[in-house]
Scaffold this motif. Structure first.
Motif, PDB file in Angstrom:
ATOM      1  N   UNK A  25      -2.646  12.675   2.961  1.00 30.93           N
ATOM      2  CA  UNK A  25      -3.197  12.857   1.824  1.00 30.93           C
ATOM      3  C   UNK A  25      -4.702  12.556   1.651  1.00 30.93           C
ATOM      4  N   UNK A  26      -5.342  12.586   0.460  1.00 30.22           N
ATOM      5  CA  UNK A  26      -6.533  12.357   0.265  1.00 30.22           C
ATOM      6  C   UNK A  26      -6.887  10.943   0.741  1.00 30.22           C
ATOM      7  N   UNK A  27      -8.325  10.742   1.072  1.00 28.38           N
ATOM      8  CA  UNK A  27      -8.771   9.351   1.405  1.00 28.38           C
ATOM      9  C   UNK A  27      -9.774   8.865   0.306  1.00 28.38           C
ATOM     10  N   UNK A  28      -9.970   7.579   0.514  1.00 27.02           N
ATOM     11  CA  UNK A  28      -9.710   6.726   1.596  1.00 27.02           C
ATOM     12  C   UNK A  28      -8.234   6.509   1.544  1.00 27.02           C
ATOM     13  N   UNK A  29      -7.730   6.353   2.893  1.00 30.35           N
ATOM     14  CA  UNK A  29      -6.367   6.100   2.868  1.00 30.35           C
ATOM     15  C   UNK A  29      -6.058   4.528   2.161  1.00 30.35           C
ATOM     16  N   UNK A  30      -4.819   4.242   1.959  1.00 33.31           N
ATOM     17  CA  UNK A  30      -4.718   2.851   1.540  1.00 33.31           C
ATOM     18  C   UNK A  30      -3.623   2.290   2.346  1.00 33.31           C
ATOM     19  N   UNK A  31      -3.965   0.903   3.003  1.00 31.59           N
ATOM     20  CA  UNK A  31      -3.175   0.270   3.905  1.00 31.59           C
ATOM     21  C   UNK A  31      -2.559  -0.835   3.361  1.00 31.59           C
ATOM     22  N   UNK A  32      -1.056  -0.927   3.023  1.00 30.34           N
ATOM     23  CA  UNK A  32      -0.543  -1.866   2.224  1.00 30.34           C
ATOM     24  C   UNK A  32       0.250  -2.978   2.996  1.00 30.34           C
ATOM     25  N   UNK A  33       0.148  -4.046   2.652  1.00 33.73           N
ATOM     26  CA  UNK A  33       0.402  -5.434   3.395  1.00 33.73           C
ATOM     27  C   UNK A  33       1.125  -6.107   2.408  1.00 33.73           C
ATOM     28  N   UNK A  34       2.239  -6.376   2.716  1.00 31.58           N
ATOM     29  CA  UNK A  34       3.449  -7.032   1.837  1.00 31.58           C
ATOM     30  C   UNK A  34       3.382  -8.707   2.015  1.00 31.58           C
ATOM     31  N   UNK A  35       3.909  -9.177   0.897  1.00 34.48           N
ATOM     32  CA  UNK A  35       3.890 -10.751   0.750  1.00 34.48           C
ATOM     33  C   UNK A  35       4.968 -11.209   1.803  1.00 34.48           C
ATOM     34  N   UNK A  36       4.922 -12.614   1.911  1.00 33.52           N
ATOM     35  CA  UNK A  36       5.809 -13.586   2.690  1.00 33.52           C
ATOM     36  C   UNK A  36       7.139 -13.499   1.946  1.00 33.52           C
ATOM     37  N   UNK A  37       8.229 -12.475   2.513  1.00 33.42           N
ATOM     38  CA  UNK A  37       9.325 -12.660   2.040  1.00 33.42           C
ATOM     39  C   UNK A  37       9.632 -11.026   1.645  1.00 33.42           C
ATOM     40  N   UNK A  38       8.594 -10.037   1.513  1.00 33.89           N
ATOM     41  CA  UNK A  38       8.671  -8.988   1.142  1.00 33.89           C
ATOM     42  C   UNK A  38       8.773  -8.079   2.370  1.00 33.89           C
ATOM     43  N   UNK A  39       8.529  -6.686   2.093  1.00 33.29           N
ATOM     44  CA  UNK A  39       8.591  -5.623   3.075  1.00 33.29           C
ATOM     45  C   UNK A  39       7.815  -4.388   2.747  1.00 33.29           C
ATOM     46  N   UNK A  40       7.927  -3.485   3.340  1.00 31.95           N
ATOM     47  CA  UNK A  40       7.075  -2.018   2.640  1.00 31.95           C
ATOM     48  C   UNK A  40       7.728  -1.758   1.466  1.00 31.95           C
ATOM     49  N   UNK A  41       8.933  -2.056   1.290  1.00 31.34           N
ATOM     50  CA  UNK A  41       9.849  -1.898  -0.199  1.00 31.34           C
ATOM     51  C   UNK A  41       9.038  -2.292  -1.281  1.00 31.34           C
ATOM     52  N   UNK A  42       8.193  -3.426  -1.238  1.00 31.15           N
ATOM     53  CA  UNK A  42       7.942  -4.276  -2.148  1.00 31.15           C
ATOM     54  C   UNK A  42       6.727  -3.342  -3.055  1.00 31.15           C
ATOM     55  N   UNK A  43       6.292  -2.118  -2.207  1.00 31.08           N
ATOM     56  CA  UNK A  43       5.082  -1.586  -2.751  1.00 31.08           C
ATOM     57  C   UNK A  43       5.755  -0.257  -3.323  1.00 31.08           C
ATOM     58  N   UNK A  44       6.804   0.154  -3.133  1.00 33.74           N
ATOM     59  CA  UNK A  44       7.521   1.315  -3.740  1.00 33.74           C
ATOM     60  C   UNK A  44       7.260   1.712  -5.246  1.00 33.74           C
ATOM     61  N   UNK A  45       7.405   0.625  -6.070  1.00 38.59           N
ATOM     62  CA  UNK A  45       7.016   0.747  -7.460  1.00 38.59           C
ATOM     63  C   UNK A  45       5.713   1.216  -7.811  1.00 38.59           C
ATOM     64  N   UNK A  46       4.475   0.720  -7.179  1.00 36.24           N
ATOM     65  CA  UNK A  46       3.272   0.795  -7.182  1.00 36.24           C
ATOM     66  C   UNK A  46       3.017   2.355  -6.527  1.00 36.24           C
TER      67      UNK A  46
END
Length: 266
Positions: A25-46
């Motif tokens: 998609x459009x840039x700049x691309x976003x690179x998501x880094x999760x918290x201690x205990x999380x996963x990529x799923x932590x970011x799904x609501x965002x």
């Protein structure tokens, strides 16, 4: 809210492969880094609340989620190397780091290296560059926090959130927390939490937005104002309303809106 239209991909890192969800998609691309205990799923609501054309990658850091089988080391410098490998593999020439808590400290290390293509960083309830009042007792608590479902749920209510989470998100947090590898847990609680990366972060040249939760007991706004902002000359602080430490799950509307506004200004 939009459907995510993501593609699942594995990326080669030292010793194995990390699993990611990628959206072109459009840039700049976003690179998501999760918290201690999380996963990529932590970011799904965002992610669901971002502009539907926004490109991104959200991946499971080594030792977590679908990357639990990747062997160590699990230290912050290794996690930062992993992030760079993912970015390079995607060929991003224009990107923004978005790191939450532990992921926020990883993002600080990556940004301090001044990689080509980095346009900015959004640090969501980030762990500060130097440990603030971290006691051995706190390290032990972090190490054992994810050993039982009961303990995790207690942590959500007493420590990690302001108003709790939906039943669905509570289940997700329990699953992600318990899935993390023991050595990955050890690495953060024994080393990563107390590693001092403050000498490097003054080298960060790109704009940095720090999002602090109004009721965050882990990394409170005052602590970030006193111990993070003075070290990063380009950083500004915004306080998220009515949230604790897990703001991507508690107030994803606010987090997504601030990310969108930040990217639009770049």
């Amino acid at each position: 809210m939009t459907s995510l239209n993501v593609v699942g991909r594995f990326f080669d890192v030292q010793g194995g492969q990390v699993y990611a969800h990628v959206r072109e998609g459009d840039g700049p691309a976003l690179v998501f880094l999760h918290y201690y205990g999380g996963s990529r799923r932590t970011w799904i609501p965002v992610l669901r609340r971002l502009n539907p054309g926004q490109g991104f990658v959200a991946y499971d850091q080594r030792g977590w989620g679908d990357s639990t089988s990747v062997p160590g080391p699990y230290g912050l410098d290794q996690l930062a190397d992993d992030a760079q490998r993912v970015i390079d593999a995607l060929g991003y020439s224009d990107y923004v780091l978005v790191g939450h808590s532990m992921g926020g400290k990883v993002a600080q290390i990556v940004a301090a290296r001044r990689p080509a293509g980095l346009r900015g960083a959004v640090l969501v309830a980030p762990a500060p560059p130097a440990p603030i009042g971290v006691t051995e007792q706190m390290q032990e608590m972090a190490l054992h926090a994810y050993e039982s479902e009961e303990g995790i749920l207690q942590g959500i209510d007493l420590m990690m959130t302001r108003g709790g989470l939906t039943p669905e998100l509570r289940r997700q947090v329990v699953e992600d927390s318990m899935r993390g590898g023991e050595q990955a847990r050890l690495a953060w609680s024994r080393q990563g939490m107390v590693q001092d990366v403050s000498a490097g972060v003054s080298a960060i040249e790109v704009p940095v937005l720090v999002l602090a939760g109004s009721h965050d007991k882990v990394d409170p706004p005052t602590a970030l104002a006193d111990h993070l902002l003075p070290l990063i000359p380009t950083a500004t602080l915004t306080v998220l309303k009515n949230t604790g430490h897990l703001s991507p799950l508690e107030v994803p509307d606010q987090v997504a809106a601030h990310i969108g506004a930040f990217v639009a200004q770049l």
